[in-house]
Design a protein around this motif. Structure first.
Motif, mmCIF file in Angstrom:
data_model
loop_
_atom_site.group_PDB
_atom_site.id
_atom_site.type_symbol
_atom_site.label_atom_id
_atom_site.label_comp_id
_atom_site.label_asym_id
_atom_site.label_seq_id
_atom_site.Cartn_x
_atom_site.Cartn_y
_atom_site.Cartn_z
ATOM 1 N N ASN A 249 0.760 -1.293 -0.077
ATOM 2 C CA ASN A 249 0.281 0.062 -0.357
ATOM 3 C C ASN A 249 1.079 1.178 -0.434
ATOM 4 O OD1 ASN A 249 -3.051 -1.098 0.588
ATOM 5 N ND2 ASN A 249 -1.377 -2.473 1.676
ATOM 6 N N THR A 250 -0.259 2.306 -0.421
ATOM 7 C CA THR A 250 1.359 3.325 -0.658
ATOM 8 C C THR A 250 0.020 4.772 0.204
ATOM 9 O OG1 THR A 250 2.469 3.035 -2.962
ATOM 10 C CG2 THR A 250 2.381 4.838 -2.978
ATOM 11 N N PHE A 251 0.962 5.527 0.558
ATOM 12 C CA PHE A 251 0.585 6.368 1.254
ATOM 13 C C PHE A 251 1.991 8.017 0.382
ATOM 14 C CE2 PHE A 251 -1.081 3.647 3.719
ATOM 15 C CZ PHE A 251 -2.078 3.926 4.524
ATOM 16 N N LYS A 252 1.105 8.349 0.791
ATOM 17 C CA LYS A 252 1.469 9.788 0.198
ATOM 18 C C LYS A 252 1.228 11.104 1.005
ATOM 19 C CE LYS A 252 2.499 12.883 -4.273
ATOM 20 N NZ LYS A 252 2.849 13.424 -5.088
ATOM 21 N N LEU A 253 2.015 12.307 1.441
ATOM 22 C CA LEU A 253 1.358 12.793 2.453
ATOM 23 C C LEU A 253 1.985 14.283 1.203
ATOM 24 C CD1 LEU A 253 1.836 12.184 6.214
ATOM 25 C CD2 LEU A 253 0.145 11.521 4.432
ATOM 26 N N GLU A 254 1.168 15.254 1.297
ATOM 27 C CA GLU A 254 1.645 16.735 1.040
ATOM 28 C C GLU A 254 0.840 18.152 1.883
ATOM 29 O OE1 GLU A 254 1.876 16.213 -3.387
ATOM 30 O OE2 GLU A 254 0.426 15.042 -2.796
#
Length: 278
Positions: A249-254
């Motif tokens: 699973n991929t998590f991206k935070l901005e």
């Protein structure tokens, strides 16, 4: 057209229930915001659902308002010889290596070793430390080190006295031309991390650390993209994610402003992969 569905969500102590509202929208510009007024009464936030995922905040964790973390070594902007850095913290009003008293009420991953310090170098995955003094291998060069206190279930303590942010210089590498702005607005990634198995896969905590900024419905926000699905977070709270599939699973935070634009900073965009296994 948005559809509102009223749900009943029980607080972790099972003694009271609160109403939450689930909102779905057709485009990201009108994406649901987590603005439940009940959050600071110890209840779960408004669920946001997209792509088979459910994301919601919670604020029912035991509080440590007087917890204090001071880093005595290495010094700010100090130079460390070699590639092994000695860290020496002073911790007050918080017991390392002790289980957080409400750990049993949380349905996500918990460390059997107890409460600890998250040590993050250049926004890379943290290392957890259960004693105030330890050595850590860090490659030569200039590095940004964030440290903060964590409950046994890996949830950060979010107030000024509970963290430390500093630049250190390791080894004999040439001085970096890039200067880290310690007064700037910064986002650091904490959880989720690594591999989750069994019951820990049902609810996975998303937690991050903010420095010199706040989140608000009409201010800065964190855009969390989970397996390609965007969720806008406008409160600095831990979030639980349900519905993650087994495997990667991929998590991206901005960190973004109210107009949805990226806020400049070396760590304000970060992407991580985690694995879920039966």
């Amino acid at each position: 057209m948005a559809v509102a569905v009223t749900l009943l969500a029980s607080a972790c102590d099972g003694k009271r229930a609160v109403e939450t509202t689930e909102t779905t929208v057709s485009d990201t510009t009108a994406m649901a915001h987590d603005t439940a007024g009940v959050q600071h009464q110890g209840a779960m936030g408004t669920p946001m659902e997209k792509g088979g995922l459910k994301v919601y905040s919670y604020s029912n964790s035991v509080d440590f308002p007087d917890a204090d973390l001071d880093l005595n070594q290495p010094e700010k902007n100090g130079k460390v010889t070699g590639d092994s850095v000695q860290f020496n913290y002073e911790v007050k009003n918080f017991q390392l290596s002790q289980q957080t008293t409400d750990a049993g009420t949380h349905e996500h991953a918990n460390s059997k070793e107890g409460q600890h310090i998250h040590n993050i170098v250049d926004n890379e995955p943290y290392t957890a430390h259960y004693k105030p003094t330890f050595k850590k291998a860090i490659k030569p060069g200039q590095h940004v080190v964030l440290s903060f206190l964590s409950r046994s279930y890996h949830e950060s303590i979010k107030h000024d006295d509970a963290y430390d942010l500093r630049v250190i210089n390791v080894g004999n590498a040439p001085a970096s031309a890039a200067k880290f702005d310690e007064s700037g607005q910064h986002l650091f990634y904490s959880r989720p991390k690594g591999e989750y198995k069994g019951a820990d896969t049902r609810k996975v905590m998303l937690d991050f650390y903010l420095v010199n900024t706040e989140l608000a419905k009409d201010g800065n926000k964190v855009r969390a993209t989970i397996n390609g699905n965007e969720f806008i977070l406008d409160q600095w709270l831990p979030y639980l994610v349900e519905g993650l599939p087994m495997g990667e699973n991929t998590f991206k935070l901005e960190l973004i402003d109210n107009a949805g634009k990226m806020i400049p900073g070396p760590f304000n965009t970060v992407e991580r992969k985690i694995t879920l296994a039966k």
